[in-house]
Design an enzyme around this catalytic site. Sequence first.
Site, PDB file in Angstrom:
ATOM      1  N   GLY A  46      76.893  27.801 -18.112  1.00  0.00           N
ATOM      2  CA  GLY A  46      76.575  27.170 -16.808  1.00  0.00           C
ATOM      3  C   GLY A  46      75.125  27.233 -16.340  1.00  0.00           C
ATOM      4  N   ASP A 101      74.758  31.371 -13.278  1.00  0.00           N
ATOM      5  CA  ASP A 101      74.835  30.232 -12.394  1.00  0.00           C
ATOM      6  C   ASP A 101      75.536  30.613 -11.036  1.00  0.00           C
ATOM      7  OD1 ASP A 101      77.496  30.739 -13.413  1.00  0.00           O
ATOM      8  OD2 ASP A 101      77.981  28.662 -14.161  1.00  0.00           O
ATOM      9  N   ASP A 104      80.629  35.373  -8.498  1.00  0.00           N
ATOM     10  CA  ASP A 104      81.828  35.157  -7.911  1.00  0.00           C
ATOM     11  C   ASP A 104      82.598  36.485  -7.341  1.00  0.00           C
ATOM     12  OD1 ASP A 104      84.153  33.693  -6.723  1.00  0.00           O
ATOM     13  OD2 ASP A 104      85.045  33.253  -8.553  1.00  0.00           O
ATOM     14  N   LYS A 132      78.944  33.980  -3.797  1.00  0.00           N
ATOM     15  CA  LYS A 132      80.273  33.673  -2.962  1.00  0.00           C
ATOM     16  C   LYS A 132      80.463  35.055  -2.475  1.00  0.00           C
ATOM     17  CE  LYS A 132      82.662  29.589  -5.332  1.00  0.00           C
ATOM     18  NZ  LYS A 132      83.912  29.615  -6.070  1.00  0.00           N
ATOM     19  N   PHE A 153      85.158  25.789  -4.358  1.00  0.00           N
ATOM     20  CA  PHE A 153      84.806  25.565  -5.709  1.00  0.00           C
ATOM     21  C   PHE A 153      83.857  24.578  -5.856  1.00  0.00           C
ATOM     22  CE2 PHE A 153      85.365  24.616 -10.240  1.00  0.00           C
ATOM     23  CZ  PHE A 153      85.456  25.826 -10.757  1.00  0.00           C
ATOM     24  N   VAL A 154      82.776  24.950  -6.595  1.00  0.00           N
ATOM     25  CA  VAL A 154      81.630  23.705  -6.624  1.00  0.00           C
ATOM     26  C   VAL A 154      81.389  23.376  -8.137  1.00  0.00           C
ATOM     27  CG1 VAL A 154      80.547  24.648  -4.494  1.00  0.00           C
ATOM     28  CG2 VAL A 154      80.126  25.905  -6.593  1.00  0.00           C
ATOM     29  N   ASP A 160      80.813  23.771 -14.211  1.00  0.00           N
ATOM     30  CA  ASP A 160      82.081  22.825 -14.362  1.00  0.00           C
ATOM     31  C   ASP A 160      83.132  23.105 -13.709  1.00  0.00           C
ATOM     32  OD1 ASP A 160      82.218  25.478 -15.868  1.00  0.00           O
ATOM     33  OD2 ASP A 160      83.991  24.232 -16.667  1.00  0.00           O
ATOM     34  N   ARG A 166      79.154  19.289 -15.495  1.00  0.00           N
ATOM     35  CA  ARG A 166      77.727  20.154 -15.378  1.00  0.00           C
ATOM     36  C   ARG A 166      76.582  19.170 -15.325  1.00  0.00           C
ATOM     37  NH1 ARG A 166      79.313  25.248 -17.403  1.00  0.00           N
ATOM     38  NH2 ARG A 166      81.038  25.314 -19.066  1.00  0.00           N
TER      39      ARG A 166
HETATM   40  P1  IMP Z   1      82.934  36.165 -11.602  1.00  0.00           P
HETATM   41  O1  IMP Z   1      83.358  36.695 -13.207  1.00  0.00           O
HETATM   42  O2  IMP Z   1      84.234  36.076 -10.986  1.00  0.00           O
HETATM   43  O3  IMP Z   1      81.802  36.689 -10.931  1.00  0.00           O
HETATM   44  O4  IMP Z   1      83.069  34.617 -12.085  1.00  0.00           O
HETATM   45  C1  IMP Z   1      81.516  34.021 -12.438  1.00  0.00           C
HETATM   46  C2  IMP Z   1      81.834  32.910 -13.601  1.00  0.00           C
HETATM   47  O5  IMP Z   1      83.041  32.125 -12.744  1.00  0.00           O
HETATM   48  C3  IMP Z   1      80.500  31.980 -13.153  1.00  0.00           C
HETATM   49  O6  IMP Z   1      79.748  32.107 -14.135  1.00  0.00           O
HETATM   50  C4  IMP Z   1      81.279  30.495 -13.290  1.00  0.00           C
HETATM   51  O7  IMP Z   1      81.301  30.186 -14.873  1.00  0.00           O
HETATM   52  C5  IMP Z   1      82.828  30.717 -12.922  1.00  0.00           C
HETATM   53  N1  IMP Z   1      82.754  30.133 -11.442  1.00  0.00           N
HETATM   54  C6  IMP Z   1      82.993  30.999 -10.238  1.00  0.00           C
HETATM   55  N2  IMP Z   1      83.153  30.341  -9.339  1.00  0.00           N
HETATM   56  C7  IMP Z   1      82.615  28.984  -9.570  1.00  0.00           C
HETATM   57  C8  IMP Z   1      82.746  27.501  -8.905  1.00  0.00           C
HETATM   58  O8  IMP Z   1      82.594  27.503  -7.715  1.00  0.00           O
HETATM   59  N3  IMP Z   1      82.346  26.597  -9.853  1.00  0.00           N
HETATM   60  C9  IMP Z   1      82.273  26.639 -11.023  1.00  0.00           C
HETATM   61  N4  IMP Z   1      82.341  27.781 -11.915  1.00  0.00           N
HETATM   62  C10 IMP Z   1      82.634  28.963 -10.965  1.00  0.00           C
HETATM   63 MG    MG Z   2      79.630  31.070 -16.081  1.00  0.00          MG
END
Ligand code: IMP
Ligand code: MG
Length: 180
Positions: A46, A101, A104, A132, A153-154, A160, A166
């Site tokens: 990403g 990227d 979350d 976020k 969700f973006v 992606d 992407r």
């Molecule tokens: P985390 O481990 O929950 O912080 O998620 C991080 C990963 O989830 C990012 O590197 C993205 O690959 C994916 N992700 C989280 N939110 C989004 C979104 O809104 N769009 C696309 N990918 C996301």
């Molecule tokens: Mg990622």
Amino acid sequence: MSDPSADIDKVLISEEEIRRRVGELASQVESDFAGRDLVVVGLLTGTLMFLADLVREIDLPLRLDFIGVSSYGDGTESCKLMFTKELKLDVVNRDVLLVDDILDTGKTLRAVINKLEGMTPRQVRTCVLLSKKARREYDIPADYIGFEISDEFVVGYGLDYAEKYRNLRHIGILKPELYS
Ligand code: IMP
Ligand code: MG
């Protein structure tokens, strides 16, 4: 196949806004890491666009490497993590700028930071294009944040949905009917 940007319901961050903000982040990184032995580590896949634009604006000598990490499943929820590419460069006593990227829940960055810290760098700092805050489950220090966004969700500019979108130039929200 039709134009992927036709699947976007709403553009959240335009190409121009991204460009301007990436330039600002690069200037901050440049002044913070001047004189340091900098290794920029991007998370696949990403960060591709963000990383390419960011490093070209950083006028410092730096090294570039990647860590591959992906979560099982291709939907909107990240579950179990799996490393798909290991770091190749030596980061002992070096300054690492970890680039992702989007921050979350923080699960991904937590796992990668732990892994990097085990390699005894001088320090690890994190840089994310998007954050976020509302969805955070782990307390991750994000030193550089491009944009704080709401809990939606973006896709686009590297991000992606089921590996698609992407290549969009902007960041947007998909039409609701496309989430199956
Ligand atoms: P985390 O481990 O929950 O912080 O998620 C991080 C990963 O989830 C990012 O590197 C993205 O690959 C994916 N992700 C989280 N939110 C989004 C979104 O809104 N769009 C696309 N990918 C996301
Ligand atoms: Mg990622």
